[in-house]
Motif scaffolding. Sequence first.
Motif, PDB file in Angstrom:
ATOM      1  N   ASP A 108      28.230  53.846 -30.626  1.00 20.08           N
ATOM      2  CA  ASP A 108      29.173  54.945 -30.410  1.00 20.08           C
ATOM      3  C   ASP A 108      28.787  56.124 -31.290  1.00 20.08           C
ATOM      4  N   VAL A 138      23.088  57.910 -21.842  1.00 20.01           N
ATOM      5  CA  VAL A 138      24.477  58.198 -22.194  1.00 20.01           C
ATOM      6  C   VAL A 138      25.401  57.656 -21.105  1.00 20.01           C
ATOM      7  N   SER A 143      32.501  58.511 -21.863  1.00 20.42           N
ATOM      8  CA  SER A 143      32.420  59.626 -22.807  1.00 20.42           C
ATOM      9  C   SER A 143      33.436  60.696 -22.429  1.00 20.42           C
ATOM     10  N   THR A 144      34.025  61.327 -23.424  1.00 25.86           N
ATOM     11  CA  THR A 144      35.041  62.348 -23.170  1.00 25.86           C
ATOM     12  C   THR A 144      34.829  63.539 -24.102  1.00 25.86           C
ATOM     13  N   MET A 165      31.375  65.512 -18.240  1.00 25.69           N
ATOM     14  CA  MET A 165      32.357  64.514 -18.680  1.00 25.69           C
ATOM     15  C   MET A 165      33.739  65.155 -18.726  1.00 25.69           C
TER      16      MET A 165
END
Length: 329
Positions: A108, A138, A143-144, A165
């Motif tokens: 992460d 990725v 993912s944000t 994203m």
Amino acid sequence: MNKAYDRVEWDFLEAVMLKMGFAESWVNLIMSCVRSVELSVLINGQPGRKFKPSKGLRQGDPILPYLFLIVSDVLSLLIQSAVSNELLQGIKMGNRAPTLSHLMFADDTLIFLKASTQNCKNLVMLLNAYCYASGHQVNFSKSTLFLSPHTPMQLRESLCNIFGMPEVEDPRNYLGLPTVLGRAKKNTLFYIKERILCKVDGWKQQLLSQAGREVLIKAVAQAVPTYPMNIFLLPLTFCKEIDSILARFWWGQTGDRRRVNGMSWESFGNSRRDGGLGFRNTYEFNLALIAKQCWRLVHDPDSLWAQTLKARYFPNTTFLEAKKGGRAS
């Protein structure tokens, strides 16, 4: 990263270790262990011909987590280099605070940037170069993007399109802790109490002796809030509610059924020598864990988190002389 262990290119791992200065004989020894794996595909229930892959680290091998960190360190160094060369702009918590660009934990990565189009385009190029060389990819579905509330709407949409994203208003929990803590701390940390209640309610269905309850309280229930209590000072009333839950379980109370308590919960906190059972007082244990962090601030002032807190809350004095300000965390 998507399937982080399975995508590591062996040639890239070998090149990185040699670049870091490890002896060539040692690198060859490590790579012979990595390349010893063989795979076969099941065809109609029967394994086919064996073949050797060119990427992937076997999970469960004791040395491979360290090799994975060596690969991930390349991404960290790339981001640091980009910040040093002003290709990326990190953020600062104060005028004297160190620049914060990224934090990494296993596979992460948290990246902190000034919300600008050029920043984001440079970061995408950097990530693409790293992924092309290392084999990593990725995971955009997990993912944000979290933006400051003052970011203009048009810029928000532009940045989301660049990264591909979605944006979130609240990142929720990370590593088991809430990332955004509002004024209603008790409501934010309610999940701790909920987890303890779930465990206690499950145990109530079983026939347990007093000794069994003691072991479950000490080994499981009182261990649940330990990690959050390392970071947050829980409200006193909240700690008393947790102690009350454990006390009711100890005395065997279920639902509305009440039983006479022979001793107060505070008395059980005493050692066996003094007539207690050694149960922790939640609030006092919380204070002890926070004091441990204070000790780390004093004895490890050069760490990133210590420098950041100093610049933010006590820039002109030492930690032990610092006073609580109007914008205290």
